[in-house]
Design a protein around this motif. Structure first.
Motif, PDB file in Angstrom:
ATOM      1  N   LEU A  67      13.866  15.158   5.643  1.00  4.89           N
ATOM      2  CA  LEU A  67      12.709  14.924   6.510  1.00  4.89           C
ATOM      3  C   LEU A  67      12.037  16.241   6.911  1.00  4.89           C
ATOM      4  N   LEU A  68      12.827  17.282   7.114  1.00  3.07           N
ATOM      5  CA  LEU A  68      12.254  18.592   7.442  1.00  3.07           C
ATOM      6  C   LEU A  68      11.431  19.129   6.266  1.00  3.07           C
ATOM      7  N   ILE A  69      11.964  19.010   5.070  1.00  4.16           N
ATOM      8  CA  ILE A  69      11.232  19.482   3.883  1.00  4.16           C
ATOM      9  C   ILE A  69       9.935  18.700   3.702  1.00  4.16           C
ATOM     10  N   GLU A 112      10.558   7.463   6.593  1.00  3.67           N
ATOM     11  CA  GLU A 112      11.491   8.136   7.501  1.00  3.67           C
ATOM     12  C   GLU A 112      12.722   7.249   7.770  1.00  3.67           C
ATOM     13  N   ILE A 113      12.470   6.006   8.108  1.00  2.00           N
ATOM     14  CA  ILE A 113      13.566   5.050   8.357  1.00  2.00           C
ATOM     15  C   ILE A 113      14.378   4.832   7.083  1.00  2.00           C
ATOM     16  N   ASP A 114      13.693   4.691   5.961  1.00  2.66           N
ATOM     17  CA  ASP A 114      14.365   4.457   4.684  1.00  2.66           C
ATOM     18  C   ASP A 114      15.298   5.618   4.340  1.00  2.66           C
ATOM     19  N   ILE A 115      14.845   6.829   4.536  1.00  2.00           N
ATOM     20  CA  ILE A 115      15.668   8.005   4.224  1.00  2.00           C
ATOM     21  C   ILE A 115      16.895   8.065   5.142  1.00  2.00           C
ATOM     22  N   ILE A 116      16.704   7.780   6.411  1.00  2.00           N
ATOM     23  CA  ILE A 116      17.825   7.798   7.354  1.00  2.00           C
ATOM     24  C   ILE A 116      18.853   6.725   6.977  1.00  2.00           C
ATOM     25  N   GLY A 134       0.836  -1.191   0.000  1.00  2.00           N
ATOM     26  CA  GLY A 134       0.000   0.000   0.000  1.00  2.00           C
ATOM     27  C   GLY A 134       0.867   1.235   0.000  1.00  2.00           C
ATOM     28  N   PRO A 135       0.300   2.320   0.468  1.00  2.00           N
ATOM     29  CA  PRO A 135       1.066   3.571   0.502  1.00  2.00           C
ATOM     30  C   PRO A 135       2.301   3.450   1.406  1.00  2.00           C
ATOM     31  N   VAL A 136       3.317   4.187   1.043  1.00  2.00           N
ATOM     32  CA  VAL A 136       4.531   4.262   1.858  1.00  2.00           C
ATOM     33  C   VAL A 136       4.296   5.391   2.850  1.00  2.00           C
ATOM     34  N   LEU A 137       4.123   5.012   4.100  1.00  2.00           N
ATOM     35  CA  LEU A 137       3.799   5.975   5.141  1.00  2.00           C
ATOM     36  C   LEU A 137       5.061   6.610   5.715  1.00  2.00           C
TER      37      LEU A 137
END
Length: 162
Positions: free
Chosen positions: A120-122, A47-51, A36-39
């Motif tokens: 994440l801020l953006i 968030e975890i993926d970006i970090i 489904g959607p990537v929350l």
């Protein structure tokens, strides 16, 4: 070697962008396409993926690029490059440990501290709390391209510098 270091860095950066965008887009697409959607939050959240990606992308890129560039330099297939002590970035990179593993750790940490919070801020400021799998794949491709564009030249220079 006829090539200037700037032309060489530019060509190698473009190659790195293409390879890393394709790999990252394929990974995220195959992991997320049937879901489904990537929350924003959670084990599978962006968030975890970006970090994780911020750190691991540049840790792994450095582990690959630094030895390749050092090998090319030694064989004469990379242009000669010396740090310009008048540039602050060059002075900082010249102080990095010479160990490939430690330098890769440094590049990974810099990317983590620079790109993850800003991204994440953006996304928070834009009130983006979820992506469709396709939109996240596209976002990730552009995001990776931007990060590699900014970081790869320093990694490449570190590899070919004496």
């Amino acid at each position: 070697m006829d090539q200037t270091s700037d032309a060489y860095i530019r060509k190698e950066t473009i190659n790195s962008i293409i390879i890393n965008v394709i790999i990252n887009m394929l990974i995220i697409w195959f992991l997320k396409k049937d879901g489904g959607p990537v929350l924003e939050y959670g084990d599978q959240g962006y968030e975890i993926d970006i970090i994780l990606t911020s750190f691991l992308l540049f840790f792994i890129i450095s582990l690959i690029l630094i030895p390749i560039q050092r090998s090319r330099r030694k064989s004469g297939n990379a242009p000669k490059f010396r740090w310009d002590r008048s540039l602050q970035t060059h002075r900082i990179l010249d102080q990095f440990p010479r160990s490939t593993w430690l330098a890769a750790l440094m590049f990974g940490l810099i990317a983590l501290l620079l790109f993850a919070p800003i991204t994440l801020l953006i996304l928070t400021e834009l009130d983006i709390t979820e992506f469709s799998p396709l939109h996240y794949t596209i976002f990730k491709g552009f995001w990776v391209a931007g990060m590699v564009l900014l970081m790869a030249p320093s990694i490449l220079r570190f590899g070919i510098a004496k």
